[in-house]
Scaffold this active site. Structure first.
Site, PDB file in Angstrom:
ATOM      1  N   CYS A   1      17.069  19.684  -3.681  1.00 47.43           N
ATOM      2  CA  CYS A   1      16.677  18.914  -2.501  1.00 47.43           C
ATOM      3  C   CYS A   1      17.839  18.062  -1.971  1.00 47.43           C
ATOM      4  CB  CYS A   1      15.439  18.078  -2.800  1.00 47.43           C
ATOM      5  SG  CYS A   1      14.592  17.476  -1.317  1.00 47.43           S
TER       6      CYS A   1
ATOM      7  N   GLU B   1      10.604  22.206  -9.819  1.00 48.73           N
ATOM      8  CA  GLU B   1       9.850  21.381 -10.776  1.00 48.73           C
ATOM      9  C   GLU B   1       8.492  20.981 -10.223  1.00 48.73           C
ATOM     10  OE1 GLU B   1      10.977  18.360  -7.902  1.00 48.73           O
ATOM     11  OE2 GLU B   1      11.839  20.231  -8.594  1.00 48.73           O
TER      12      GLU B   1
ATOM     13  N   HIS C   1      11.651  22.610  -4.479  1.00 46.98           N
ATOM     14  CA  HIS C   1      11.386  21.939  -5.757  1.00 46.98           C
ATOM     15  C   HIS C   1      10.864  22.902  -6.817  1.00 46.98           C
ATOM     16  CE1 HIS C   1      11.987  17.760  -4.413  1.00 46.98           C
ATOM     17  NE2 HIS C   1      11.573  18.222  -3.240  1.00 46.98           N
TER      18      HIS C   1
END
Length: 387
Positions: free
Chosen positions: A257, A349, A347
């Site tokens: 990001c 995660e 993302h």
């Protein structure tokens, strides 16, 4: 339960009426919309949303209450929250309290009863803009409220890293037998990132955004991670200079990001502000390394300015756009062909999901393995096999 009147005021003079929830008073920030059908708690506690008023496009919010262990940071990060229908009562065995209770306790102002479809269409047409939520006695004349909104700073040119970064280094140990260790530069890191590393046997040293190369080297880590975070990447000069030093040292590097934008700047590319950004958990991206398409979680209002589909000459060798948005072609990641570094704008995660991109943590680990097994000056991000 009754709620007091509230209004959402945009900088262009558009006003939406609704009902207050959470804390009373005012909230100012950049109005942005997030398209996720679930995961509102993770959104509200994501540091990347600092100084933003988030509009939920899902029609009803609050059904799953509030689960403290699901927070992505130490608390709610958004400036304010806008929903259409606020759930009257949560239904979740894990929840300790409701969304309004959490917002009240943390001083975050919300407004419900808004026509979020009309608001989202307006933001898509006009672009993300400054706004204010006014509740209770703060509701005054429209001209005065619009004037107050126009006094707050634009997101472009805003440096917010210092507001969200840790002030002291802390360590999240690997689960099971440790394999490698990584220094994670906290530009606004989410809690699930160190957890994702830990699950793969990686010990993560989360370091302040002000960290120096010497401090990173003293940790004896095998690689460096650049986290997500808020604000304009054009203001992050220290992070860019640090990244260049890491590239010069050929230390394996992975960015997510904001970290993708920092790597882009370090390589010599520019960044720019998107009209309304990408925010939600249903963003399609193509991995040019494998040709695979994945559904991703995203939260960014800025992007790297680089052309896809060609080799790009930089001061650190050749670079390619490794990932692209299938909606609008925006750069979603960079891959270095001559140094061990790559990044993604989305993302992997993601919590509450999706998890299509989780393999990118494994791609970074393979890069660490290659660097450990070969001379440092011979390994590049392009050496990683298709996973």
């Amino acid at each position: 339960m009754t709620h007091s009147p509230a209004v959402l005021v945009l900088e262009d003079g558009r006003v939406f009426g609704g009902s207050a929830f959470g804390a009373t008073g005012t909230a100012f920030g950049e109005a942005v919309f997030a398209t996720g059908m679930t995961g509102y708690q993770e959104t509200l506690t994501d540091p990347s949303y600092r100084r933003q008023v988030v509009v939920a496009t899902a029609p009803q919010i609050g059904n799953t209450g509030w689960v403290p262990e699901d927070d992505e940071s130490a608390g709610i990060q958004v400036a304010g929250f806008v929903v259409r229908d606020l759930s009257p009562a949560p239904s979740n065995w894990r929840a300790s309290h409701s969304l309004p209770d959490a917002m009240t306790a943390q001083g975050v102002v919300g407004i419900s009863g808004i026509d979020t479809r009309a608001l989202t269409r307006h933001l898509r047409s006009r672009g993300a803009m400054r706004c204010g939520i006014f509740t209770g006695d703060a509701v005054v004349g429209t001209d005065d409220m619009v004037a107050a909104v126009r006094e707050i700073p634009d997101m472009a040119g805003l440096s917010l890293t210092d507001e969200v970064s840790t002030t002291e280094t802390y360590t999240v140990p690997a689960q099971g037998e440790p394999r490698f260790s990584v220094a994670a530069v906290d530009l606004g890191i989410k809690a699930n990132t160190p957890r994702s590393f830990a699950a793969r046997g990686i010990t993560t040293h989360v370091v302040p955004a002000s960290v120096t190369l010497e401090e990173i080297l003293a940790l004896g880590v095998d690689g460096v991670f650049l986290s997500n975070g808020p604000g304009d990447p054009a203001t992050a000069d220290h992070a860019v200079a640090l990244t260049r030093q890491i590239l010069e040292r050929r230390i394996p590097l992975f960015g997510i990001c904001f970290g993708n934008q920092i790597l882009g700047r370090a390589l010599g590319f520019g960044t720019y502000k998107l009209k309304f950004g990408h925010r939600g958990i249903n963003q399609p991206v193509v991995d040019h390394h494998t040709g695979a398409t994945m559904v991703t979680s995203q939260n960014h209002g800025f992007a790297v300015d680089a052309p896809a589909g060609e080799d790009l000459a930089t001061g650190f060798g050749t670079v390619r756009v490794g990932f692209s948005s299938l909606n609008d072609g925006v750069v979603e990641g960079l891959t270095c062909l001559d140094v061990p570094a790559f990044s993604v704008q989305f993302h992997p995660e993601a919590a509450a999901g999706p998890h299509d991109a989780g393999y990118l943590f494994d791609r970074f680990i393979e890069l660490l393995e290659l660097a450990a097994a070969a001379p440092a000056d011979t390994v590049t991000a392009s050496d990683v096999k298709e996973l």
